[in-house]
Design a protein around this motif. Structure first.
Motif, PDB file in Angstrom:
ATOM      1  N   ASN A 160      32.512  41.733  36.863  1.00 12.32           N
ATOM      2  CA  ASN A 160      33.430  40.719  36.347  1.00 12.32           C
ATOM      3  C   ASN A 160      34.342  40.289  37.485  1.00 12.32           C
ATOM      4  O   ASN A 160      35.262  41.008  37.864  1.00 12.32           O
ATOM      5  N   ILE A 161      34.087  39.109  38.040  1.00  9.07           N
ATOM      6  CA  ILE A 161      34.859  38.681  39.215  1.00  9.07           C
ATOM      7  C   ILE A 161      36.293  38.311  38.849  1.00  9.07           C
ATOM      8  O   ILE A 161      37.119  38.071  39.738  1.00  9.07           O
ATOM      9  N   ASN A 162      36.613  38.277  37.561  1.00 10.31           N
ATOM     10  CA  ASN A 162      37.997  38.058  37.136  1.00 10.31           C
ATOM     11  C   ASN A 162      38.759  39.361  36.913  1.00 10.31           C
ATOM     12  O   ASN A 162      39.958  39.328  36.625  1.00 10.31           O
ATOM     13  N   GLU A 163      38.080  40.497  37.032  1.00  7.86           N
ATOM     14  CA  GLU A 163      38.752  41.778  36.799  1.00  7.86           C
ATOM     15  C   GLU A 163      39.811  42.015  37.873  1.00  7.86           C
ATOM     16  O   GLU A 163      39.527  41.964  39.079  1.00  7.86           O
ATOM     17  N   ALA A 164      41.011  42.303  37.423  1.00 10.86           N
ATOM     18  CA  ALA A 164      42.141  42.434  38.345  1.00 10.86           C
ATOM     19  C   ALA A 164      41.919  43.540  39.374  1.00 10.86           C
ATOM     20  O   ALA A 164      42.242  43.374  40.554  1.00 10.86           O
ATOM     21  N   ALA A 165      41.360  44.668  38.949  1.00  9.86           N
ATOM     22  CA  ALA A 165      41.161  45.788  39.866  1.00  9.86           C
ATOM     23  C   ALA A 165      40.215  45.434  41.001  1.00  9.86           C
ATOM     24  O   ALA A 165      40.417  45.850  42.150  1.00  9.86           O
ATOM     25  N   LEU A 166      39.173  44.649  40.702  1.00  3.90           N
ATOM     26  CA  LEU A 166      38.242  44.216  41.743  1.00  3.90           C
ATOM     27  C   LEU A 166      38.930  43.278  42.727  1.00  3.90           C
ATOM     28  O   LEU A 166      38.813  43.443  43.955  1.00  3.90           O
ATOM     29  N   ARG A 167      39.659  42.309  42.210  1.00  2.00           N
ATOM     30  CA  ARG A 167      40.312  41.342  43.079  1.00  2.00           C
ATOM     31  C   ARG A 167      41.386  42.022  43.929  1.00  2.00           C
ATOM     32  O   ARG A 167      41.569  41.691  45.108  1.00  2.00           O
ATOM     33  N   GLU A 168      42.076  42.973  43.365  1.00  2.45           N
ATOM     34  CA  GLU A 168      43.091  43.710  44.128  1.00  2.45           C
ATOM     35  C   GLU A 168      42.441  44.549  45.219  1.00  2.45           C
ATOM     36  O   GLU A 168      42.976  44.665  46.331  1.00  2.45           O
ATOM     37  N   HIS A 173      16.814  32.316  41.305  1.00  2.31           N
ATOM     38  CA  HIS A 173      18.140  32.949  41.330  1.00  2.31           C
ATOM     39  C   HIS A 173      19.270  31.957  41.608  1.00  2.31           C
ATOM     40  O   HIS A 173      20.387  32.374  41.917  1.00  2.31           O
ATOM     41  N   PHE A 174      19.015  30.678  41.471  1.00  2.74           N
ATOM     42  CA  PHE A 174      20.034  29.666  41.794  1.00  2.74           C
ATOM     43  C   PHE A 174      21.300  29.856  40.966  1.00  2.74           C
ATOM     44  O   PHE A 174      22.421  29.616  41.437  1.00  2.74           O
ATOM     45  N   GLU A 175      21.114  30.328  39.725  1.00  5.46           N
ATOM     46  CA  GLU A 175      22.245  30.388  38.788  1.00  5.46           C
ATOM     47  C   GLU A 175      23.153  31.592  39.023  1.00  5.46           C
ATOM     48  O   GLU A 175      24.253  31.648  38.461  1.00  5.46           O
ATOM     49  N   GLU A 176      22.747  32.550  39.848  1.00  8.07           N
ATOM     50  CA  GLU A 176      23.522  33.784  40.010  1.00  8.07           C
ATOM     51  C   GLU A 176      24.618  33.593  41.055  1.00  8.07           C
ATOM     52  O   GLU A 176      24.568  34.150  42.154  1.00  8.07           O
ATOM     53  N   GLN A 177      25.622  32.838  40.695  1.00 13.36           N
ATOM     54  CA  GLN A 177      26.646  32.399  41.637  1.00 13.36           C
ATOM     55  C   GLN A 177      27.994  33.087  41.439  1.00 13.36           C
ATOM     56  O   GLN A 177      29.011  32.650  41.979  1.00 13.36           O
ATOM     57  N   ARG A 178      28.020  34.192  40.709  1.00 17.24           N
ATOM     58  CA  ARG A 178      29.300  34.728  40.232  1.00 17.24           C
ATOM     59  C   ARG A 178      30.288  35.034  41.364  1.00 17.24           C
ATOM     60  O   ARG A 178      31.496  34.920  41.178  1.00 17.24           O
ATOM     61  N   LEU A 179      29.799  35.408  42.544  1.00 18.51           N
ATOM     62  CA  LEU A 179      30.752  35.745  43.597  1.00 18.51           C
ATOM     63  C   LEU A 179      31.337  34.518  44.299  1.00 18.51           C
ATOM     64  O   LEU A 179      32.169  34.656  45.195  1.00 18.51           O
ATOM     65  N   ARG A 180      30.932  33.308  43.868  1.00 16.43           N
ATOM     66  CA  ARG A 180      31.680  32.127  44.297  1.00 16.43           C
ATOM     67  C   ARG A 180      33.153  32.270  43.904  1.00 16.43           C
ATOM     68  O   ARG A 180      34.031  31.714  44.565  1.00 16.43           O
ATOM     69  N   GLY A 181      33.384  32.999  42.829  1.00 17.52           N
ATOM     70  CA  GLY A 181      34.744  33.149  42.336  1.00 17.52           C
ATOM     71  C   GLY A 181      35.666  33.907  43.275  1.00 17.52           C
ATOM     72  O   GLY A 181      36.895  33.867  43.105  1.00 17.52           O
ATOM     73  N   LEU A 182      35.110  34.625  44.267  1.00 14.00           N
ATOM     74  CA  LEU A 182      35.934  35.333  45.243  1.00 14.00           C
ATOM     75  C   LEU A 182      36.141  34.540  46.530  1.00 14.00           C
ATOM     76  O   LEU A 182      36.821  35.013  47.446  1.00 14.00           O
ATOM     77  N   SER A 183      35.569  33.343  46.610  1.00 15.86           N
ATOM     78  CA  SER A 183      35.667  32.538  47.834  1.00 15.86           C
ATOM     79  C   SER A 183      37.101  32.328  48.315  1.00 15.86           C
ATOM     80  O   SER A 183      37.381  32.467  49.509  1.00 15.86           O
TER      81      SER A 183
END
Length: 526
Positions: free
Chosen positions: A318-326, A356-366
């Motif tokens: 979950n790229i929105n999870e606070a612990a990961l982003r921290e 695999h074009f749709e697997e873009q979830r880590l764009r959210g950490l750009s």
């Protein structure tokens, strides 16, 4: 010194079976315990770079009969040999479940463990930065393995390493690429995931990984090369490495966590890998691998002028999870003195391939990567080579400030592309370069990029044949145009790997095929 562990001797038929299993994977017996995996070098528990370096030498053997083990090392060719402390961990695992009973009156006999091993590690500590360190391992006085590794470099040093993914499929091309990589004599190798196919099992490591990269004593295109005896291997966990994470169905699941020793951390995430199935097997797995699970999913390390952050990008993240982003924010912020910063994960956020074009979830950490000056992101998953232009990306956020992501993993946002950088006359990119290097051995796919004229012709040709089920989400014309805009190089017709030569001021990235032909090269300068 070596730990002493006692075992009950197995019946003769069991020992014969074990010997047969070991022979299949190319192990050798030297007047004692059969060697299942010959000695290889690993990073160890600490990622930070201090005044000296430490490494782990690892190997795996049968648990019986008892043997005397000695691990020695010396700095350079003429230094005095010193003993390293050896620690042993017992591994008990099965390859498969017992057969199901024919009827309810049958009694299921739990079979003996297929693997009754000692996983050995020798810790080499406090060697000078930048030194060459030789090591050797002896069983009952007989050498069973040796190598020479490069200690990590100081901040102002130069490093030479390889990045490659989607490797151990048991193919001819895997062995060819292994041999080609060995000719570069890399100091270390960074994986972009899918280390072994198809399910990341111990049995698959035995049949497809170790025979090619460690156990072979020959270096040629037909067998591979023992390059991991000298080069540290840094794992990245891809989808195939966790494909079988149900210990009820696959008793020897999650093999990577047994064999590799990466820096440890205390990261706790909700969106993370959760083993399923047989509770006792899960507990035994966790006891055996210790802190490597789940630390191996997300970790970082320093070497020379570079900082490396390896991340988990599988579907449960979950790229929105606070612990990961921290964690990402704190890790990259702590590396502000590193001239170069690299991020590694498996599923590419920016790819021009339909698969695999749709697997873009880590764009959210750009935005976090851009904020802290990440230079290059390395990924795999797509079995080809791609290099983007330098890009910046602002994902769309919802009313709560969270990244909007579709159920398939797609993210939309604002893309900015640096079209002047060419890596030759203009060597200062404005943005992050994303490289897909997933052609390390598994069968190639995605020969053409979306929007390419050749890709359109290929799709038209497929339409005249019997259609296959395609669960890939339909790619909009706008998404195709965006992919064409940000992608600079795309090579989908051959296997290859990435070589990186780095100084504090200059980064040279070269893509090579199995014949060591340069397919692409760029230079980045500071």
């Amino acid at each position: 010194m070596a730990a002493t562990i006692s075992f009950v001797r197995e019946p003769m038929f069991r020992r014969v079976l074990l010997a047969a299993v070991v022979c299949v994977v190319g192990a050798a017996r030297v007047f004692g315990q059969a060697v299942v995996v010959k000695p290889y070098v690993q990073h160890g528990d600490v990622g930070a770079l201090g005044a000296t370096d430490s490494k782990v030498i690892a190997w795996t053997v049968e648990s019986e009969p008892a043997a005397e083990w000695v691990a020695e090392y010396r700095v350079g060719d003429a230094g005095e040999w010193q003993r390293a402390e050896i620690m042993s961990t017992k591994l008990l695992a099965r390859k498969s479940n017992p057969p199901k009973p024919k009827d309810v009156t049958d009694v299921v006999v739990d079979p003996p463990h297929d693997y009754r091993w000692l996983m050995q590690r020798a810790d080499i500590r406090d060697v000078p930065l930048g030194s060459k360190v030789a090591y050797r391992v002896k069983q009952n006085g007989n050498e069973i393995g040796a190598g020479m590794f490069s200690a990590r470099k100081a901040r102002d040093g130069a490093i030479d390493f390889i990045v490659v993914g989607d490797t151990a499929k048991g193919t001819t091309e895997q062995r060819q690429i292994a041999y080609a990589m060995s000719q570069m004599k890399p100091e270390f190798i960074v994986s972009t995931g899918d280390i072994v196919y198809d399910n990341g099992r111990i049995s698959e490591f035995l049949s497809k990984f170790w025979p090619v990269y460690v156990n072979t004593d020959r270096a040629d295109a037909k067998t591979g090369a023992p390059l991991l005896r000298d080069a540290v291997f840094y794992p990245c966990i891809g989808n195939h490495d966790i494909q079988s994470s149900d210990f009820g169905q696959t008793p020897d699941a999650l093999g990577a966590f047994y064999f590799f020793y990466t820096p440890l951390n205390e990261l706790k995430l909700k969106g993370t890998l959760v083993p399923k199935g047989n509770a006792s097997r899960i507990e035994r797995f966790k006891q055996t691998v210790g802190g490597r699970f789940p630390s191996m999913l997300n970790y970082s390390f320093r070497n020379g002028p570079a900082h490396f952050l390896v991340l988990d990008a599988n579907k449960y993240v979950n790229i929105n999870e606070a612990a990961l982003r921290e964690f990402v924010e704190a890790d990259l912020a702590a590396a502000k003195d590193a001239p170069w910063k690299f991020v590694v994960y498996h599923q590419p956020a920016f790819s021009n391939a339909k698969k695999h074009f749709e697997e873009q979830r880590l764009r959210g950490l750009s935005p976090l990567f851009e904020k802290h000056g990440v230079d290059v992101v390395f990924t795999g998953h797509v079995h080809n080579y791609q290099r983007s232009r330098p890009i910046r990306y602002a994902p769309k956020l919802d009313a709560k400030g969270l990244v909007q992501i579709s159920k398939e993993g797609m993210i939309s946002g604002e893309l900015t592309v640096d079209k002047t950088f060419d890596g030759k006359t203009d060597t200062t990119p404005e943005g992050i370069i994303h490289i897909v290097t997933g052609a390390g051995g598994a069968s190639l796919h995605s020969k053409y990029g979306v929007g390419d004229t050749d890709e359109a012709a290929e799709e038209k040709s497929k339409a005249t044949t019997k259609p296959k089920k395609d669960d890939t989400p339909k790619i909009s014309q706008a998404a195709k145009e965006e992919a064409v805009e940000f992608m600079d190089q795309y090579i989908g017709d051959r296997h290859s790997f990435t070589r990186v030569q780095l100084t504090p001021q200059r980064c040279t990235i070269t893509q090579l095929d199995a014949k060591l032909k340069d397919l692409d090269q760029i230079v980045i300068t500071k």
